[in-house]
Write an enzyme that holds these catalytic residues in place. Structure first.
Site, PDB file in Angstrom:
ATOM      1  N   ASP A  95      43.323  42.095  37.867  1.00  0.00           N
ATOM      2  CA  ASP A  95      42.475  41.154  38.614  1.00  0.00           C
ATOM      3  C   ASP A  95      43.202  39.918  39.176  1.00  0.00           C
ATOM      4  O   ASP A  95      42.673  38.800  39.104  1.00  0.00           O
ATOM      5  CB  ASP A  95      41.317  40.683  37.723  1.00  0.00           C
TER       6      ASP A  95
ATOM      7  N   LYS B 238      35.877  46.950  39.822  1.00  0.00           N
ATOM      8  CA  LYS B 238      35.114  47.088  38.587  1.00  0.00           C
ATOM      9  C   LYS B 238      34.170  45.909  38.427  1.00  0.00           C
ATOM     10  O   LYS B 238      34.355  44.861  39.050  1.00  0.00           O
ATOM     11  CB  LYS B 238      36.041  47.196  37.376  1.00  0.00           C
TER      12      LYS B 238
ATOM     13  N   CYS C 299      39.205  39.047  30.983  1.00  0.00           N
ATOM     14  CA  CYS C 299      39.560  40.427  31.310  1.00  0.00           C
ATOM     15  C   CYS C 299      40.816  40.919  30.603  1.00  0.00           C
ATOM     16  O   CYS C 299      40.883  42.061  30.160  1.00  0.00           O
ATOM     17  CB  CYS C 299      39.689  40.584  32.822  1.00  0.00           C
TER      18      CYS C 299
END
Length: 200
Positions: A21, A82, A112
């Protein structure tokens, strides 16, 4: 009789790199964002040199944007969007056949990255988190996240250390190329302040 211990040995053919990410909308907000990107660039170069699969995710990209434009994902094995915080999602799992160790870097450390590490550990993968490649909006979160990962059985290391661990021997066919990569990225490594937050 000696007791077997998991010391976190890592081998080229059973390793995957997870890029978590590193997205454009985070750029103004993440502590030492340029250092996260620089470490990711180093690891992307290494994945190409060492032929190690690269798994990439983007958290809700409609809101947070695509992966940082500096990062070349052209040879990534997986690149998916996601909504789950963890990267360990059904679209990724099939690509982990034969993988025993995951090298994890990206953002955010305490969300995350942490949840990915815990899911992987719970599923019997060794997890190596790069202290010079993870960050958060609030810098104090980094140390707590890395300590949480260590307490769960993960390994906190650095990008340079992990690359030499993967090769294991100066006779490795890619030793000179990786050594040159380390030299080429020396300035970015020297300027990386994430080490100061990692409490290794």
């Amino acid at each position: 009789m000696s007791v077997l211990r998991n010391v976190g040995r890592i081998h080229q053919k059973s390793t995957a790199f997870f890029l978590c990410d590193i997205q454009e909308k985070f750029r103004p907000h993440i502590f030492q964002y340029p250092s996260v990107v620089a470490t990711a660039q180093k690891m992307i170069a290494a994945h190409k040199i060492l032929d190690i699969p690269l798994i990439v995710t983007e958290q809700n990209p409609k809101a947070l944007g695509a992966t940082a434009s500096e990062l070349d994902l052209s040879q990534a094995k997986v690149n998916i969007a996601k909504t789950k915080f963890s990267m360990f999602v059904p679209e990724v799992e099939p690509h982990l056949q034969g993988i025993k160790s995951v090298v994890l870097f990206g953002i955010e450390s305490h969300v995350c990255v942490l949840q990915t590490a815990l899911d992987l550990l719970e599923n019997n993968f060794d997890v190596h988190v790069l202290a010079d490649g993870v960050s958060s909006m609030n810098s104090f979160e980094i140390e707590h996240a890395l300590n949480r990962i260590k307490s769960a059985g993960g390994f906190v290391t650095t990008s340079e250390s992990i690359l030499f661990q993967i090769m294991g021997d100066s006779k490795h066919e890619k030793f000179k190329t990786i050594s040159q990569l380390v030299k080429d990225t020396k300035e970015a490594t020297s300027n990386n302040k994430l080490f100061l937050k990692s409490n290794i």
